[in-house]
Write a protein that holds these residues in place. Sequence first.
Motif, PDB file in Angstrom:
ATOM      1  N   CYS A 142      -5.399 -10.157   8.732  1.00  0.00           N
ATOM      2  CA  CYS A 142      -4.082  -9.956   8.093  1.00  0.00           C
ATOM      3  C   CYS A 142      -4.091  -8.844   7.051  1.00  0.00           C
ATOM      4  CB  CYS A 142      -3.576 -11.253   7.492  1.00  0.00           C
ATOM      5  SG  CYS A 142      -4.760 -12.047   6.408  1.00  0.00           S
ATOM      6  N   TYR A 169      -4.291  -3.334  11.694  1.00  0.00           N
ATOM      7  CA  TYR A 169      -3.332  -3.564  12.774  1.00  0.00           C
ATOM      8  C   TYR A 169      -3.237  -2.372  13.741  1.00  0.00           C
ATOM      9  CZ  TYR A 169      -1.652  -6.961   9.272  1.00  0.00           C
ATOM     10  OH  TYR A 169      -1.548  -7.944   8.319  1.00  0.00           O
ATOM     11  N   THR A 229       4.031 -14.990   9.019  1.00  0.00           N
ATOM     12  CA  THR A 229       4.168 -13.931   8.006  1.00  0.00           C
ATOM     13  C   THR A 229       5.617 -13.495   7.884  1.00  0.00           C
ATOM     14  OG1 THR A 229       3.655 -11.624   7.519  1.00  0.00           O
ATOM     15  CG2 THR A 229       3.582 -12.254   9.826  1.00  0.00           C
ATOM     16  N   GLU A 275       6.309 -10.635   7.851  1.00  0.00           N
ATOM     17  CA  GLU A 275       6.344  -9.427   8.667  1.00  0.00           C
ATOM     18  C   GLU A 275       7.018  -9.646  10.021  1.00  0.00           C
ATOM     19  OE1 GLU A 275       2.959  -7.167   7.536  1.00  0.00           O
ATOM     20  OE2 GLU A 275       2.902  -6.217   9.498  1.00  0.00           O
ATOM     21  N   ARG A 284       1.025  -0.727  14.359  1.00  0.00           N
ATOM     22  CA  ARG A 284       1.071  -1.577  13.179  1.00  0.00           C
ATOM     23  C   ARG A 284       1.692  -2.920  13.481  1.00  0.00           C
ATOM     24  NH1 ARG A 284       2.716  -2.100   7.674  1.00  0.00           N
ATOM     25  NH2 ARG A 284       2.533  -4.317   7.294  1.00  0.00           N
ATOM     26  N   TYR A 329       0.351  -7.000  14.878  1.00  0.00           N
ATOM     27  CA  TYR A 329       0.170  -8.238  14.090  1.00  0.00           C
ATOM     28  C   TYR A 329       1.459  -9.063  14.062  1.00  0.00           C
ATOM     29  CZ  TYR A 329      -0.010 -10.715   9.505  1.00  0.00           C
ATOM     30  OH  TYR A 329       0.063 -11.635   8.479  1.00  0.00           O
ATOM     31  N   ASN A 389       4.306 -11.736   0.617  1.00  0.00           N
ATOM     32  CA  ASN A 389       3.399 -11.079  -0.325  1.00  0.00           C
ATOM     33  C   ASN A 389       2.944 -11.971  -1.480  1.00  0.00           C
ATOM     34  OD1 ASN A 389       5.074  -8.778   1.072  1.00  0.00           O
ATOM     35  ND2 ASN A 389       3.082  -7.939   0.493  1.00  0.00           N
ATOM     36  N   ARG A 446      -5.455  -5.095   1.114  1.00  0.00           N
ATOM     37  CA  ARG A 446      -4.022  -5.033   0.870  1.00  0.00           C
ATOM     38  C   ARG A 446      -3.756  -4.427  -0.508  1.00  0.00           C
ATOM     39  NH1 ARG A 446      -3.161 -11.122   3.073  1.00  0.00           N
ATOM     40  NH2 ARG A 446      -5.251 -11.240   2.189  1.00  0.00           N
ATOM     41  N   VAL A 447      -2.483  -4.154  -0.797  1.00  0.00           N
ATOM     42  CA  VAL A 447      -2.165  -3.259  -1.923  1.00  0.00           C
ATOM     43  C   VAL A 447      -2.686  -3.738  -3.277  1.00  0.00           C
ATOM     44  CG1 VAL A 447       0.165  -4.181  -2.452  1.00  0.00           C
ATOM     45  CG2 VAL A 447      -0.360  -1.775  -2.906  1.00  0.00           C
ATOM     46  N   CYS A 464      -6.245  -2.705  -3.417  1.00  0.00           N
ATOM     47  CA  CYS A 464      -6.359  -1.232  -3.416  1.00  0.00           C
ATOM     48  C   CYS A 464      -6.068  -0.688  -4.814  1.00  0.00           C
ATOM     49  CB  CYS A 464      -5.364  -0.612  -2.428  1.00  0.00           C
ATOM     50  SG  CYS A 464      -5.847  -0.711  -0.713  1.00  0.00           S
ATOM     51  N   LYS A 471      -2.938   5.482  -4.943  1.00  0.00           N
ATOM     52  CA  LYS A 471      -2.401   6.230  -3.804  1.00  0.00           C
ATOM     53  C   LYS A 471      -1.094   5.601  -3.312  1.00  0.00           C
ATOM     54  CE  LYS A 471      -6.924   7.867  -2.138  1.00  0.00           C
ATOM     55  NZ  LYS A 471      -7.752   7.088  -3.141  1.00  0.00           N
ATOM     56  N   VAL A 483       1.464   5.444  -0.522  1.00  0.00           N
ATOM     57  CA  VAL A 483       1.634   5.804   0.895  1.00  0.00           C
ATOM     58  C   VAL A 483       3.077   6.230   1.140  1.00  0.00           C
ATOM     59  CG1 VAL A 483       1.651   4.862   3.243  1.00  0.00           C
ATOM     60  CG2 VAL A 483      -0.251   4.332   1.691  1.00  0.00           C
ATOM     61  N   ARG A 499       8.940  -4.482  -1.796  1.00  0.00           N
ATOM     62  CA  ARG A 499       8.323  -5.784  -1.536  1.00  0.00           C
ATOM     63  C   ARG A 499       8.767  -6.754  -2.617  1.00  0.00           C
ATOM     64  NH1 ARG A 499       7.133  -3.337   2.418  1.00  0.00           N
ATOM     65  NH2 ARG A 499       5.170  -3.348   3.610  1.00  0.00           N
ATOM     66  N   TYR A 555       0.832   3.897  12.297  1.00  0.00           N
ATOM     67  CA  TYR A 555       1.328   3.085  11.171  1.00  0.00           C
ATOM     68  C   TYR A 555       2.855   3.092  11.155  1.00  0.00           C
ATOM     69  CZ  TYR A 555       1.959   1.226   6.459  1.00  0.00           C
ATOM     70  OH  TYR A 555       2.334   0.451   5.399  1.00  0.00           O
ATOM     71  N   ASP A 576       6.257   0.777   8.778  1.00  0.00           N
ATOM     72  CA  ASP A 576       6.336  -0.117   7.623  1.00  0.00           C
ATOM     73  C   ASP A 576       7.622  -0.944   7.600  1.00  0.00           C
ATOM     74  OD1 ASP A 576       5.355   0.463   4.131  1.00  0.00           O
ATOM     75  OD2 ASP A 576       5.481  -1.315   5.393  1.00  0.00           O
ATOM     76  N   ARG A 594      11.804  -6.589   1.809  1.00  0.00           N
ATOM     77  CA  ARG A 594      11.544  -7.992   2.187  1.00  0.00           C
ATOM     78  C   ARG A 594      12.095  -8.933   1.113  1.00  0.00           C
ATOM     79  NH1 ARG A 594       5.102  -7.577   3.725  1.00  0.00           N
ATOM     80  NH2 ARG A 594       5.282  -6.461   5.712  1.00  0.00           N
TER      81      ARG A 594
END
Length: 386
Positions: A97, A102, A136, A138, A179, A182, A211, A232-233, A236, A248, A250, A257, A332, A334, A338
């Motif tokens: 996950c 993915y 999820t 997602e 992506r 998943y 999230n 995951r973010v 990161c 970073k 993206v 989120r 990828y 996105d 959400r």
Amino acid sequence: MATRTDLDGRPIKPLTICMIGAGGFIGSHLCEKLMSETPHKVLALDVYNDKIKHLLEPDSLPWAGRIQFHRLNIKHDSRLEGLIKMADLTINLAAICTPADYNTRPLDTIYSNFIDALPVVKYCSENNKRLIHFSTCEVYGKTIGSFLPKDSPLRQDPAYYVLKEDTSPCIFGSIEKQRWSYACAKQLIERLIYAEGAETGLEFTIVRPFNWIGPRMDFIPGIDGPSEGVPRVLACFSNNLLRREPLKLVDGGESQRTFIYIKDAIEAVLLMIENPDRANGHIFNVGNPNNEVTVRQLAEMMTKVYAKVSGETVLESPTVDVSSKEFYGEGYDDSDKRIPDMTIINKQLGWNPKTSLWDLLESTLTYQHRTYAEAIKKSIAKPSAS
Ligand SMILES: NC(=O)c1ccc[n+]([C@@H]2O[C@H](COP(=O)([O-])OP(=O)(O)OC[C@H]3O[C@@H](n4cnc5c(N)ncnc54)[C@H](O)[C@@H]3O)[C@@H](O)[C@H]2O)c1
Ligand SMILES: O=c1ccn([C@@H]2O[C@H](COP(=O)(O)OP(=O)(O)O[C@H]3OC[C@@H](O)[C@H](O)[C@H]3O)[C@@H](O)[C@H]2O)c(=O)[nH]1
């Protein structure tokens, strides 16, 4: 422990719970809650147990004997059915996950999130066991509003972006956008579980987390996970802050989120466990609609909070934009936004999240700094042998 009662005032009898993926981020917090606040027993299944080791040893722990760890991979282990039969309830958390996988490991992602879950559903159905399955947010993919013209006022209309379990469609990108391997696998396992409920009477609850973040989420690359790994973010950005690197963003960090504190979310799961009559047959959004930020705003807030908890200064340029192609590779795509609709979980379980994004980041980054700052300093001081 005083007799605990459910939402309808009935005494809650002790359960035996088969928790698959118990060694993960959510599983470790759920095990903590079950051990410290309930009389329930947990059969904890996972390939790893480092995140729950503090619950398994020493034998003098007050709950010793109520949690058993079984190291197994559900892909091919004959012990799985027996453990499900021993329990009253199975909770399946097992999955690949992390989005970096993915589009780069689509086959593993699809097998993990769909194929490997099939025997769990089968054993629950055949043995008349209740299942709580983790899907999820997602599965909603992209909002309807994201397909409107950029300047359309309808984009501000909640009908075009609030995600509701019983009415919102699942909108994914095209097939080469891997992506979505998943989310699509999760969607199909949801449909299979729902069909088992309709055709064979399987008692199920499906959870769609929005999230969830907190301590023990994923890993810090090069410290307790592979240095080239992409978690995951939260992890990161924590890694960047700990290493005094720019965060970073993206594709400019414009995606939105809603983040919820893991401890608030676990309260919702415990209500589902202990109120089967109110949870069976339902799909639940579990998130915090009040904690919406763009990824860029998240980076800015984490930078402020980290400066506060660490006492370190903020970099001249705290963030840098990167393309998704460069960061994740080909394929990828996105989710733009959400926002969970909370009607059904409010009605069935009377649950609401409590913790603000700032507060949850303060407790989480305090944990990250306390847990990793020393190890990072050492690893920077003497770079690993090349
Ligand atoms: N954390 C979130 O915000 C979030 C959001 C949406 C969905 N989810 C879902 O919640 C569940 C748990 O997520 P998490 O954040 O705790 O992730 P995680 O990666 O920390 O935990 C997953 C656990 O499952 C285990 N696992 C995976 N494959 C296995 C296998 N074949 N056999 C045995 N164990 C296996 C892993 O070892 C890991 O400990 C997943 O199904 C995920 O899709 C989580
Ligand atoms: O360093 C980073 C990492 C991530 N990001 C961005 O931050 C956003 C969140 O990325 P995450 O890796 O946390 O994962 P996502 O929120 O996209 O999905 C996740 O949440 C839902 C769950 O199903 C899964 O745990 C995972 O799919 C994405 O827009 C991503 O592109 C950055 O801008 N920089």
